[in-house]
Design a protein around this motif. Sequence first.
Motif, short mmCIF file in Angstrom:
data_model
loop_
_atom_site.label_atom_id
_atom_site.label_comp_id
_atom_site.label_asym_id
_atom_site.label_seq_id
_atom_site.Cartn_x
_atom_site.Cartn_y
_atom_site.Cartn_z
N ALA A 1 0.84 -1.21 0.00
CA ALA A 1 0.00 0.00 0.00
C ALA A 1 0.87 1.25 0.00
CB ALA A 1 -0.92 -0.02 1.22
N ARG A 2 1.91 1.24 0.79
CA ARG A 2 2.81 2.41 0.87
C ARG A 2 3.45 2.70 -0.48
NH1 ARG A 2 8.38 2.67 1.93
NH2 ARG A 2 8.46 0.43 2.34
N ARG A 3 3.81 1.64 -1.22
CA ARG A 3 4.47 1.84 -2.51
C ARG A 3 3.48 2.23 -3.60
NH1 ARG A 3 6.98 -3.46 -1.00
NH2 ARG A 3 9.01 -2.96 -0.11
N ASN A 4 2.24 1.87 -3.43
CA ASN A 4 1.21 2.09 -4.46
C ASN A 4 1.52 1.35 -5.75
OD1 ASN A 4 -1.30 3.20 -5.32
ND2 ASN A 4 -0.22 4.78 -6.47
N ILE A 5 1.90 0.08 -5.60
CA ILE A 5 2.14 -0.75 -6.78
C ILE A 5 0.81 -1.25 -7.32
CG2 ILE A 5 2.52 -2.84 -5.37
CD1 ILE A 5 4.71 -3.56 -7.51
N ASP A 6 0.70 -1.37 -8.63
CA ASP A 6 -0.58 -1.63 -9.30
C ASP A 6 -0.99 -3.11 -9.21
OD1 ASP A 6 -2.86 -1.08 -10.76
OD2 ASP A 6 -1.86 -1.27 -12.70
N LEU A 7 -1.33 -3.53 -8.00
CA LEU A 7 -1.84 -4.88 -7.75
C LEU A 7 -3.29 -4.79 -7.33
CD1 LEU A 7 1.09 -6.33 -5.57
CD2 LEU A 7 0.74 -6.65 -8.04
N ASN A 8 -4.02 -5.87 -7.54
CA ASN A 8 -5.42 -5.95 -7.11
C ASN A 8 -5.51 -6.97 -5.98
OD1 ASN A 8 -6.56 -4.28 -9.41
ND2 ASN A 8 -5.55 -5.93 -10.55
#
Length: 273
Positions: free
Chosen positions: A110-117
Amino acid sequence: MSENWLSYFRPNTLPHMWCPGCGNGIAVQAMLRAIDKLQLDRNKVVVVGGIGCSSRAVSYLDFHTLHTTHGRAVAFATGIKMANPALTVFVVMGDGDASAIGGNHLIHAARRNIDLNLLVFNNSIYGMTGGQVSPLTPGGSKTTTSPYGAIDPPFDLVQLMKGAGATFIARSTTYHARLLSELIVRAVQHKGLSFVEAVTHCPTSFGRRNKMPDPVQMLEWQKQSGVLKEKYEQLAPEERVGKYPIGLLHVAQAPEYCETYAALLKARQQKPR
């Protein structure tokens, strides 16, 4: 969903191992409805699971799938997304898998805001391993490790993920299955980390210990507990007891991690030595 929905499964892996009345099938169907509606190329879809009842889904689904170790599904998925950002990556986890041993991976993604679902199937208990208390078990609930009622305050993953910086947060239940599917559609369309909590039911390990042995009773519990965000915010504090908001709960914009990483690499490669 098209009539060809069975094509999303690997027929040789069926029948599934979930207990009669389990809600995991409804949650998986909501995900497949979203994939079908978006007409995603299955060759560019990856589904990653950890350990637990819900993570068995990766064995049944005919995408690129990865069944990983307990609590590490987000870490594996992060590596996949970093290696090929063009992929649409789902991570299917149970409440114990995501919020206990995998809690650190969850908040740092969440902190990185990587595009995972990220899809957390919250059935309030460790169902596969015997019905132990999980970090999301409601207070007072009986489990094999809390036979007189759980006294640990449960996590609110929505608040946890918001505090960690997640840019898309939603929650629904298997009773509100259509809403759940609609939220997963929006999660995939969102650029950045998307977190969807699917409150589901476990009549075998949770319900029968808490006077809800019939799956219909558990669905009624979800119907009464899950309140659309707009209505929930109008309730007085005493009216909110035993209830939680559902729907799209938080959206924000922030740089996506893979794009930031690619830009950094490009800038570094162009810099004269």
